[in-house]
Scaffold this active site. Structure first.
Site, short mmCIF file in Angstrom:
data_model
loop_
_atom_site.label_atom_id
_atom_site.label_comp_id
_atom_site.label_asym_id
_atom_site.label_seq_id
_atom_site.Cartn_x
_atom_site.Cartn_y
_atom_site.Cartn_z
N ASP A 65 -54.71 -44.78 14.99
CA ASP A 65 -54.15 -45.40 13.77
C ASP A 65 -54.94 -46.59 13.22
OD1 ASP A 65 -52.28 -43.55 14.50
OD2 ASP A 65 -50.56 -44.89 14.52
N HIS B 269 -47.17 -40.57 6.78
CA HIS B 269 -45.75 -40.45 6.43
C HIS B 269 -45.54 -39.94 5.01
CE1 HIS B 269 -44.85 -42.46 10.12
NE2 HIS B 269 -45.19 -43.67 9.74
N LYS C 47 -49.57 -37.71 12.41
CA LYS C 47 -48.23 -37.74 13.03
C LYS C 47 -47.24 -38.46 12.13
CE LYS C 47 -49.76 -41.65 15.71
NZ LYS C 47 -49.02 -42.70 15.03
N CYS D 189 -47.83 -47.34 18.95
CA CYS D 189 -48.50 -46.04 19.04
C CYS D 189 -49.48 -45.96 20.21
CB CYS D 189 -49.15 -45.69 17.72
SG CYS D 189 -47.87 -45.41 16.46
C1 VGL Z 1 -47.21 -48.26 14.42
C2 VGL Z 1 -45.44 -49.58 13.89
C3 VGL Z 1 -45.02 -48.68 12.95
C4 VGL Z 1 -48.43 -48.05 15.24
C5 VGL Z 1 -46.81 -47.34 13.51
O1 VGL Z 1 -49.36 -47.35 14.79
O2 VGL Z 1 -48.48 -48.58 16.36
N1 VGL Z 1 -46.53 -49.37 14.61
N2 VGL Z 1 -45.70 -47.55 12.79
#
Ligand code: VGL
Length: 199
Positions: free
Chosen positions: A20, A64, A106, A145
């Site tokens: 991410d 998303h 994801k 994540c």
């Molecule tokens: C994440 C918070 C919300 C992450 C994703 O990638 O860790 N953290 N969505």
């Protein structure tokens, strides 16, 4: 006193999972993670090790739909972020992902959140198809994540290594990142840093 980290070499069937590293998690993004920019050179360093050794790299991304259940407007915990196809969802431009690197998306279902890169994806099949034997994890965010992905790597029976100098935490509570690192270690993950890697 800092705990000495183990020395290791990257060997065939090692894979790097870059979690991410998307614009919205950087300092000017929708859900900024403090320290995101600072880990980019480290992540790139690991990417260059993996490229030199011709080892597999995977990149994951939050992807998303608008109105995703994790967004505050829907009663979720997070500001709207990483909406598929928007600039915020794109990989951070300075990141040196290899050309053609498989991308695992994801959180693409509107009513289901996914912190782990295994949740609702075919990552486990992709790891098996490529005969991956050990998984090294870098990226964002340590307390969400990265943590859930590392715990799932272990649940799938593969050794997991956390690149502790190439991760950063959201830290909604001050110690969340530290607790996540402890949880990963207690579950059996090995913590390493750039000095651990035999040049
Ligand atoms: C994440 C918070 C919300 C992450 C994703 O990638 O860790 N953290 N969505």
């Amino acid at each position: 006193m800092p705990i000495p980290l183990p020395q290791l070499e990257f060997v065939p069937h090692d894979a790097l999972l870059v979690v991410d590293m998307q614009n919205d998690f950087f300092e000017d993004g929708a859900l900024p993670v403090k320290g995101a920019r600072a880990i980019v050179p480290k992540v790139n360093r690991y990417l260059s090790f993996f490229a030199q050794a011709q080892l597999q790299v995977f990149a994951t991304r939050c992807w998303h739909p608008p109105g995703h259940c994790s967004f505050v407007e829907q009663g979720g915990a997070w500001p709207a972020h990483c909406v598929a196809g928007t600039p915020g969802a794109a990989f951070y431009p300075d990141l040196k992902l290899p050309l053609g690197c498989p991308v695992i998306s994801k959180g693409h279902l509107v009513d289901r959140d996914a912190y782990s890169a295994f949740q609702g994806t075919d990552l486990d099949c992709q790891l098996r198809e490529r005969h991956v034997a050990r998984v090294f994890v870098a990226g964002l965010a340590t307390d969400y994540c990265v943590k859930h992905t590392v715990l799932d790597v272990l649940r799938h029976g593969l050794p997991a290594f956390v690149l502790v100098d190439a991760i950063a935490a959201v830290n909604l509570a001050a110690e969340d990142g530290k607790h996540a690192i402890d949880a990963m270690r207690q579950a059996g993950a090995v913590l390493i840093n750039i000095e651990s890697v035999a040049a």
